[in-house]
Enzyme design. Structure first.
Site, mmCIF file in Angstrom:
data_model
loop_
_atom_site.group_PDB
_atom_site.id
_atom_site.type_symbol
_atom_site.label_atom_id
_atom_site.label_comp_id
_atom_site.label_asym_id
_atom_site.label_seq_id
_atom_site.Cartn_x
_atom_site.Cartn_y
_atom_site.Cartn_z
ATOM 1 N N GLU A 51 0.828 -1.214 0.000
ATOM 2 C CA GLU A 51 0.000 0.000 0.000
ATOM 3 C C GLU A 51 0.858 1.259 0.000
ATOM 4 O OE1 GLU A 51 -2.893 -0.617 -0.744
ATOM 5 O OE2 GLU A 51 -3.013 -2.707 -0.141
ATOM 6 N N HIS A 55 2.110 2.007 -3.490
ATOM 7 C CA HIS A 55 1.077 2.585 -4.340
ATOM 8 C C HIS A 55 1.142 4.119 -4.358
ATOM 9 C CE1 HIS A 55 -1.492 -0.310 -6.200
ATOM 10 N NE2 HIS A 55 -1.882 -0.893 -5.087
#
Length: 906
Positions: free
Chosen positions: A302, A305
């Site tokens: 995450e 990202h």
């Protein structure tokens, strides 16, 4: 829930929006029953779009209160799922103000703004923002957001949103306000807010770029002591991305928030990542080694990202792998680098491949087969798949293989230079990698390479090697095929990088020189297969060799090289590539399992050569414990099923269980040695070395308990039970519980009861407890059918609820997806249970229901009478008129993929 006829969205129909939204000013007055949302949108006409188009804003389950354009009322109308303004104000830009109400506490779908544990949370990917307010809810519309949150301070003392905190103020009547500004344009799917009673672990860091940042991990009160590993993983992720790719944290702070009700694993919202508690909370007492690794991997994913997904995002949802495939590859590389040693890196790669083969290869051969970049969808939530993620990562890995590590970094640099702040396509990414590496195999074959994005299915690589002693040459002929898949009858040749080496009988890795070359180029190289058939002739090969192909699984393909047992044993004993060494051991086991399944032998007999090879691996003085555990674990029942034209899950289960028992008996003394030699007595660390020792010790314990049950020996059953009661950490405690449950030991029941009593207040641990029972192996012979009876009983347990995704996945998903022999019952009871649960869940949470529905993706590969019974269950679900688009798409594709096999044969 959305109703009405399904609309098929097609990639070829993409058009840029007629309007852009440049800035968004949002205000939330948070209340569980009625939250008021006010938005001020600065809208610009797209000068490249046809003029005169209406402004159509997406919206679902909203109560509209007001619409103003530049401060004046404006006429509007409603279409299904949209607010339509046929005549927007004449200027090229204008401000649209919308006021609406939503009911977060009624949002059981957990998409948009919802409540959990007394707090407010959001999940907007893919199309959840339209459940918050009217918007151009598509990824190519990127805007700068400023958000004001107002709420009761006592109930919701923490108010968070994307970006940087601008101000905090006290309001009348015990309320307070927080204002956040995100300076980076983003699509609405990256929006997030949190309003809850939470506490935070904080860490201030200074990056290589010389900037100071605040890292925060927010959890509910009482869980703060379980956040150290998540914070360490976040700090490691920040440092790694800066060192490996030159990508720095770009906001003043980076926040992670854990929530117990969440459809996904985690979400990369800009600066405010919302996580399932499963991927944040961990302590040695409550989390296994695999849990610790999962947290490190997901936190990394995450965070990465932030650049590959947030700073550069997708033009449309067909390009989902642009961000997900690339970021999975990045988190895999991060995890491998964190593992440290070459052997530990190999173990990480083996784990990745096992996941690929368990989830993506079956998907490629089933009803939901689709390209990495799909051509159409009904419900985008159904395309958050192993193909988009894991196969997408393999496509990126092949690019990196073809251009080299340094070349891939150059390509990434060019990608960010060209596209930072944009919404782009998979083609844009591939072009950047190729353009940064002129003369590479990728650049020379780019158009053909992109077939990996366009064609579904798993190719098969056929290989034949011929050694000619008089000329001292070895000719390797490679041929590729790919079976038809839904909507794609004909497949064109792929670009397949084949990492390989040649190993002789003494274990030497021979120098590799092709006949057109002047000198050898090392002992490992990458052959690039671009045609249907190609031959590669190696010279100066002075002995018979065994080809070691697809090292590290250099391409996501099936390999058919015709190697016999002797050749596989040679690779198992001597291959310099750890992945192919493991692969050789798996193939030796798989060949025996398939033979026993095919011949329906009353006993699956393991020959002495195989047993001796396994003993040699187990006793090997230098191999890592984690690697040994992987080699000595038999291929899963699901993987065996993938190799069968007609699948009999019951027979596969019987064969695997018989082989487990034989390995347990014939290596009994070796298992005792492995158990004794691999205990970890020092303080707990979730590192590769310690976790490998624990994994091998727990495998040994499973085999020792299995043999003890077979021989009615109480000693090892008792030792396992004692470990359940007094182990110092969860990996060993749960490993002992698995051993008892997996062997159907008499002490399994009291062990399960004791375990539950110890952890009744820890939701994540109780998820493990449910899952273990749902995935317990079905007894052979007497007692068959007991797993489904237990699963049904557990649904009545006070700790079970369908409304929590983790709990539903642990029990229902564990049974339907993770226990093929118990699920695929001759009396069809498993299918009846599946249909009941899909329909029940669809009324609550369509995303979770659709994932359970996919347990039937490959029903038409089952042997009769299972195939007919499965079809009837699918038809029963299809007959329900109120199905969500999520489930309707899955069920429809399942039925369409499978004509009557007898009619097809005729």
């Amino acid at each position: 829930m959305r109703e009405g006829p399904a609309t098929v969205i097609r990639r070829e129909d993409y058009q840029a929006p007629a309007f852009w939204i440049r800035t968004v000013d949002l205000t939330f007055d948070l209340d569980p029953a009625k939250t008021i949302v006010t938005s001020k949108l600065r809208i610009e006409r797209n000068p490249n779009a046809p003029q005169g188009q209406a402004l159509k804003l997406d919206g679902e389950e909203l109560t509209l209160l007001r619409v103003l354009a530049d401060g004046d009322s404006v006429s509007f109308r409603h279409e299904p799922g949209q607010l339509v303004i046929d005549n927007p104000p004449a200027p090229d830009s204008f401000t649209l103000e919308i006021r609406n109400a939503i009911a977060p506490e009624k949002n059981s779908a957990l998409s948009g703004l919802y409540t959990s544990g007394g707090g407010f949370f959001t999940q907007c990917e893919a199309e959840g923002f339209r459940r918050i307010t009217y918007f151009l809810d598509r990824p190519d519309v990127m805007a700068v957001f400023t958000v004001t949150l107002r709420a009761d301070k006592h109930k919701y003392p923490v108010l968070l949103c994307n970006g940087n905190l601008v101000e905090q103020t006290e309001l009348d009547h015990g309320r307070h306000c927080a204002k956040w500004h995100d300076p980076f344009p983003k699509p609405s799917y990256l929006f997030a807010l949190v309003g809850a009673d939470l506490v935070a672990r904080e860490q201030r860091i200074r990056t290589r770029a010389g900037k100071d940042h605040l890292l925060q991990v927010y959890v509910r009160r009482g869980d703060l002591d379980k956040t150290e590993h998540a914070m360490n993983s976040l700090m490691a992720s920040v440092a790694w991305d800066e060192a490996r790719f030159g990508l720095s944290l770009d906001l003043e702070r980076f926040m992670i928030v854990a929530v117990g009700d969440f459809n996904m694993g985690a979400m990369e919202n800009k600066g405010l990542n919302i996580f399932n508690t499963k991927y944040v909370l961990a302590s040695p007492a409550t989390a296994t080694d695999q849990d610790f690794f999962g947290i490190e991997s997901v936190v990394g994913h995450e965070y990465f990202h932030n650049w590959t997904g947030n700073r550069i995002t997708c033009r449309d949802w067909f390009q989902l792998s642009l961000k997900e495939g690339l970021t999975v590859y990045r988190d895999q590389e991060f995890s491998a680098d964190m593992a440290g040693t070459p052997s530990a890196r190999a173990v990480r790669r083996i784990d990745d491949v096992r996941g690929l083969r368990a989830a993506q290869f079956p998907e490629d051969a089933g009803a939901m087969a689709h390209p990495v970049r799909p051509d159409s969808y009904v419900e985008i939530n159904n395309f958050y798949t192993a193909t988009v993620y894991e196969k997408g990562a393999e496509v990126v890995r092949m690019m990196a293989t073809l251009v080299g590590r340094d070349g891939f970094r150059r390509g990434m640099d060019l990608y960010f230079q060209r596209h930072d702040g944009q919404a782009v396509t998979c083609d844009d990414f591939a072009q950047a990698i190729a353009d940064a590496n002129p003369g590479s195999a990728l650049s020379a074959n780019l158009a053909q390479f992109k077939r990996w994005y366009a064609q579904a299915g798993t190719p098969t690589l056929h290989a034949e090697g011929i050694y000619d002693a008089p000329t001292q040459t070895f000719t390797l002929t490679l041929r590729q095929t790919c079976a038809p898949s839904p909507g794609q009858a004909e497949k064109h040749p792929y670009v397949i990088p084949v990492a390989m080496g040649l190993v002789d009988a003494e274990g030497r890795a021979l120098p590799l020189q092709l006949e057109e070359e002047d000198a050898p180029t090392g002992t490992e190289r990458v052959l690039v297969l671009t045609d249907g058939v190609q031959a590669f002739r190696f010279v100066n090969i002075d002995a018979e060799v065994v080809p070691s192909l697809l090292r590290g699984l250099s391409a996501p393909v099936h390999l058919r090289d015709g190697l016999d047992d002797a050749a596989l044993l040679q690779l198992l004993n001597h291959d310099h590539d750890p992945f192919n060494r493991w692969e050789a051991g798996q193939r030796l086991a798989l060949n025996r399992m398939l033979q026993a399944v095919e011949h329906r032998a009353a006993e699956a007999v393991l020959d002495e050569a195989f047993v001796a090879a396994m003993r040699a691996v187990l006793r090997h003085p230098t191999l890592d414990a984690a690697f040994k555990e992987l080699v000595l674990t038999l291929p899963s029942e699901s993987y065996v099923a993938e190799q069968c034209a007609s699948v009999d899950p019951q027979r596969i289960h019987v064969v695997r269980e018989l082989m487990r028992r034989q390995l347990a008996a014939r290596l009994h003394a070796d298992w005792i040695w492995a158990w004794e030699q691999h205990q970890v007595r020092e303080g707990y660390r979730p590192d590769a070395q310690q976790s490998g020792r624990r994994a091998l010790a727990n495998l040994a314990l499973r085999n020792l308990v299995l043999h003890a049950v077979e021989t009615a020996d109480p000693v090892w059953q008792g030792r396992a039970y004692q470990r359940v009661k007094d182990a110092a950490q969860m990996t060993d405690r749960f490993g002992a519980l698995e051993a008892l449950v997996g062997a159907h030991a008499q002490l399994a029941e009291p062990a399960l009861a004791h375990f539950h009593a110890l952890f009744a207040d820890d939701a994540l641990v109780i998820d493990k407890w449910f899952s273990l029972q749902a995935m317990a192996p079905e007894p052979i012979g007497e007692g068959a059918g007991q797993v489904l009876r237990r699963v049904k009983a557990l649904m009545q347990h006070p700790d079970f609820t369908l409304k929590n995704p983790n709990r539903a996945r642990s029990l229902i998903g564990g049974f339907c997806h993770g226990n093929p022999a118990a699920f695929h019952r001759a009396d069809a009871a498993g299918y009846i249970y599946w249909a009941d649960r899909v329909l029940e869940l669809d009324a609550i949470n369509p995303q979770i229901a659709s994932r359970i529905a996919r347990a039937m993706d490959r029903w038409n590969h089952l042997a009769e009478p299972l195939r007919s019974a499965a079809r009837e269950a699918i038809k029963r679900v299809a007959a329900k008129p109120e199905l969500s688009p999520d489930v309707r798409e899955i069920i429809t594709k399942a039925l369409e993929s499978s004509p009557d096999p007898l009619a097809a044969a005729a």
